[in-house]
Design a protein around this motif. Sequence first.
Motif, PDB file in Angstrom:
ATOM      1  N   ALA A 200       0.847  -1.189   0.000  1.00 50.59           N
ATOM      2  CA  ALA A 200       0.000   0.000   0.000  1.00 50.59           C
ATOM      3  C   ALA A 200       0.886   1.244   0.000  1.00 50.59           C
ATOM      4  N   PHE A 201       0.411   2.301  -0.639  1.00 49.32           N
ATOM      5  CA  PHE A 201       1.195   3.532  -0.715  1.00 49.32           C
ATOM      6  C   PHE A 201       1.510   4.074   0.674  1.00 49.32           C
ATOM      7  N   GLU A 202       0.559   3.957   1.601  1.00 48.78           N
ATOM      8  CA  GLU A 202       0.787   4.449   2.957  1.00 48.78           C
ATOM      9  C   GLU A 202       1.964   3.714   3.606  1.00 48.78           C
ATOM     10  N   ASP A 203       2.092   2.413   3.331  1.00 52.33           N
ATOM     11  CA  ASP A 203       3.225   1.643   3.844  1.00 52.33           C
ATOM     12  C   ASP A 203       4.524   2.048   3.141  1.00 52.33           C
ATOM     13  N   TYR A 204       4.400   2.381   1.866  1.00 49.22           N
ATOM     14  CA  TYR A 204       5.565   2.812   1.090  1.00 49.22           C
ATOM     15  C   TYR A 204       6.177   4.074   1.694  1.00 49.22           C
ATOM     16  N   LEU A 205       5.327   4.989   2.158  1.00 50.17           N
ATOM     17  CA  LEU A 205       5.853   6.217   2.761  1.00 50.17           C
ATOM     18  C   LEU A 205       6.761   5.903   3.942  1.00 50.17           C
ATOM     19  N   GLY A 206       6.401   4.887   4.715  1.00 46.52           N
ATOM     20  CA  GLY A 206       7.233   4.499   5.847  1.00 46.52           C
ATOM     21  C   GLY A 206       8.600   4.002   5.425  1.00 46.52           C
ATOM     22  N   ARG A 207       8.704   3.469   4.201  1.00 46.38           N
ATOM     23  CA  ARG A 207       9.984   2.960   3.686  1.00 46.38           C
ATOM     24  C   ARG A 207      10.897   4.075   3.194  1.00 46.38           C
ATOM     25  N   VAL A 208      10.297   5.100   2.566  1.00 46.13           N
ATOM     26  CA  VAL A 208      11.127   6.095   1.879  1.00 46.13           C
ATOM     27  C   VAL A 208      11.367   7.376   2.683  1.00 46.13           C
ATOM     28  N   LEU A 209      10.569   7.612   3.718  1.00 43.68           N
ATOM     29  CA  LEU A 209      10.782   8.820   4.527  1.00 43.68           C
ATOM     30  C   LEU A 209      11.788   8.539   5.643  1.00 43.68           C
ATOM     31  N   ALA A 210      12.946   8.114   5.247  1.00 42.69           N
ATOM     32  CA  ALA A 210      13.991   7.737   6.201  1.00 42.69           C
ATOM     33  C   ALA A 210      14.381   8.916   7.090  1.00 42.69           C
ATOM     34  N   GLY A 211      14.508   8.626   8.380  1.00 45.43           N
ATOM     35  CA  GLY A 211      14.922   9.644   9.327  1.00 45.43           C
ATOM     36  C   GLY A 211      13.779  10.422   9.943  1.00 45.43           C
ATOM     37  N   HIS A 212      12.579  10.291   9.375  1.00 48.64           N
ATOM     38  CA  HIS A 212      11.396  10.931   9.931  1.00 48.64           C
ATOM     39  C   HIS A 212      10.563   9.881  10.663  1.00 48.64           C
ATOM     40  N   GLU A 213       9.694  10.317  11.544  1.00 41.33           N
ATOM     41  CA  GLU A 213       8.805   9.393  12.253  1.00 41.33           C
ATOM     42  C   GLU A 213       7.478   9.300  11.492  1.00 41.33           C
ATOM     43  N   ILE A 215       3.900   7.492  11.417  1.00 48.08           N
ATOM     44  CA  ILE A 215       2.927   6.714  12.173  1.00 48.08           C
ATOM     45  C   ILE A 215       1.793   6.348  11.235  1.00 48.08           C
ATOM     46  N   ASN A 216       1.743   5.086  10.847  1.00 44.06           N
ATOM     47  CA  ASN A 216       0.748   4.607   9.882  1.00 44.06           C
ATOM     48  C   ASN A 216      -0.328   3.836  10.640  1.00 44.06           C
ATOM     49  N   HIS A 217      -1.527   4.363  10.656  1.00 40.65           N
ATOM     50  CA  HIS A 217      -2.611   3.736  11.410  1.00 40.65           C
ATOM     51  C   HIS A 217      -3.308   2.616  10.624  1.00 40.65           C
ATOM     52  N   ARG A 218      -2.842   2.370   9.391  1.00 41.19           N
ATOM     53  CA  ARG A 218      -3.395   1.307   8.540  1.00 41.19           C
ATOM     54  C   ARG A 218      -4.878   1.493   8.230  1.00 41.19           C
ATOM     55  N   ASN A 219      -5.347   2.713   8.294  1.00 36.33           N
ATOM     56  CA  ASN A 219      -6.730   3.011   7.922  1.00 36.33           C
ATOM     57  C   ASN A 219      -6.783   4.218   6.992  1.00 36.33           C
ATOM     58  N   GLY A 220      -5.633   4.511   6.390  1.00 35.54           N
ATOM     59  CA  GLY A 220      -5.509   5.677   5.529  1.00 35.54           C
ATOM     60  C   GLY A 220      -5.020   6.910   6.253  1.00 35.54           C
ATOM     61  N   GLN A 221      -4.947   6.830   7.577  1.00 29.09           N
ATOM     62  CA  GLN A 221      -4.473   7.960   8.376  1.00 29.09           C
ATOM     63  C   GLN A 221      -2.979   7.803   8.635  1.00 29.09           C
ATOM     64  N   VAL A 222      -2.206   8.773   8.170  1.00 32.69           N
ATOM     65  CA  VAL A 222      -0.750   8.751   8.332  1.00 32.69           C
ATOM     66  C   VAL A 222      -0.311  10.060   8.978  1.00 32.69           C
ATOM     67  N   HIS A 223       0.444   9.949  10.049  1.00 30.41           N
ATOM     68  CA  HIS A 223       0.949  11.105  10.782  1.00 30.41           C
ATOM     69  C   HIS A 223       2.472  11.091  10.664  1.00 30.41           C
ATOM     70  N   ILE A 224       3.024  12.140  10.086  1.00 28.65           N
ATOM     71  CA  ILE A 224       4.470  12.224   9.864  1.00 28.65           C
ATOM     72  C   ILE A 224       5.045  13.346  10.712  1.00 28.65           C
ATOM     73  N   ARG A 225       5.953  12.974  11.605  1.00 29.43           N
ATOM     74  CA  ARG A 225       6.678  13.969  12.406  1.00 29.43           C
ATOM     75  C   ARG A 225       8.053  14.153  11.768  1.00 29.43           C
ATOM     76  N   LEU A 226       8.285  15.310  11.204  1.00 28.95           N
ATOM     77  CA  LEU A 226       9.556  15.543  10.530  1.00 28.95           C
ATOM     78  C   LEU A 226      10.680  15.736  11.542  1.00 28.95           C
ATOM     79  N   LYS A 227      11.854  15.260  11.136  1.00 23.69           N
ATOM     80  CA  LYS A 227      13.058  15.398  11.949  1.00 23.69           C
ATOM     81  C   LYS A 227      14.111  16.132  11.116  1.00 23.69           C
ATOM     82  N   PRO A 228      14.930  16.980  11.749  1.00 25.87           N
ATOM     83  CA  PRO A 228      15.910  17.774  11.006  1.00 25.87           C
ATOM     84  C   PRO A 228      16.852  16.954  10.133  1.00 25.87           C
ATOM     85  N   LEU A 229      17.179  15.719  10.538  1.00 21.50           N
ATOM     86  CA  LEU A 229      18.127  14.906   9.772  1.00 21.50           C
ATOM     87  C   LEU A 229      17.432  13.917   8.833  1.00 21.50           C
ATOM     88  N   GLY A 230      16.127  14.015   8.699  1.00 15.10           N
ATOM     89  CA  GLY A 230      15.401  13.122   7.800  1.00 15.10           C
ATOM     90  C   GLY A 230      15.623  13.490   6.343  1.00 15.10           C
TER      91      GLY A 230
END
Length: 259
Positions: A200-213, A215-230
């Motif tokens: 799923a695309f939502e799972d893909y984001l977890g693979r490619v947004l390296a260095g950022h947090e 949070i994939n709720h597996r219901n289409g809701q994705v929360h991304i906390r950016l980190k300075p070194l991401g």
Amino acid sequence: MGFAFAASLRAERGIVSKGAVVGPGVCLVELAKVSGLVEKNDFSVHRSLFDYFTYLGEDFRRALREVGENDQWLDAGSGSGYAILDYQRGYLMTELPSGKTIGVTVVLPKTGIAVRQTLIEEGYGSRNQFIFGNYIEDLPVEQLGKNKVISDLFGPMSYTSNPTDVMNRYLDVATPEAQIFLKTSYGKTSVNLTDGSTIAFEDYLGRVLAGHEVINHRNGQVHIRLKPLGVAKIPKLKLVRIVDDGTPPPSRVFEEVRP
């Protein structure tokens, strides 16, 4: 609200965007489907801030409370802008907000014109801006400013022909520790990986947004906390297929582009 689309279109009829990557034999056919969905305007444009809290969760409510007078909330796919009006009025907030807001929508409904006028009449005009008629990835970074909170509620990410362009624009206009909130239809968009598997695309984001947090709720809701070194950018995907099954948003298939 959250349904304006940053579909990556801007070549054919001035709509297929530069840099769009498409699969063999599908480019104009599949891109035209995206263009048709946008022109059809068959999507919700009247979501309130209560709807946003319902779809994006308590973390989104907390994030908005932290938007100060020198900060900005970007609502990508803002539709009529009711959520922004609710926010500026302090609806469902513990105290009257002081932050700036910017709403981006491809199609500005008539109700959106009324909301803009209301914001001005109630004294919030200087803290708010609406941009319409352009896909968000085509807007200059300077025009969008730097944003502490970015929301996409069934907006650009659910309709675009190149979601990585949209995500990269969000990364471009985010503050170093911004929070990005996405709501899509989980599983309706998939990515074919180079190893032959599909996720799923939502799972893909977890693979490619390296260095950022992510949070994939597996219901289409994705929360991304950016980190300075991401990572500052994610790689492009190639559009393979898009299907309008009559229930927005459309189903889409992308595939990774080999280096």
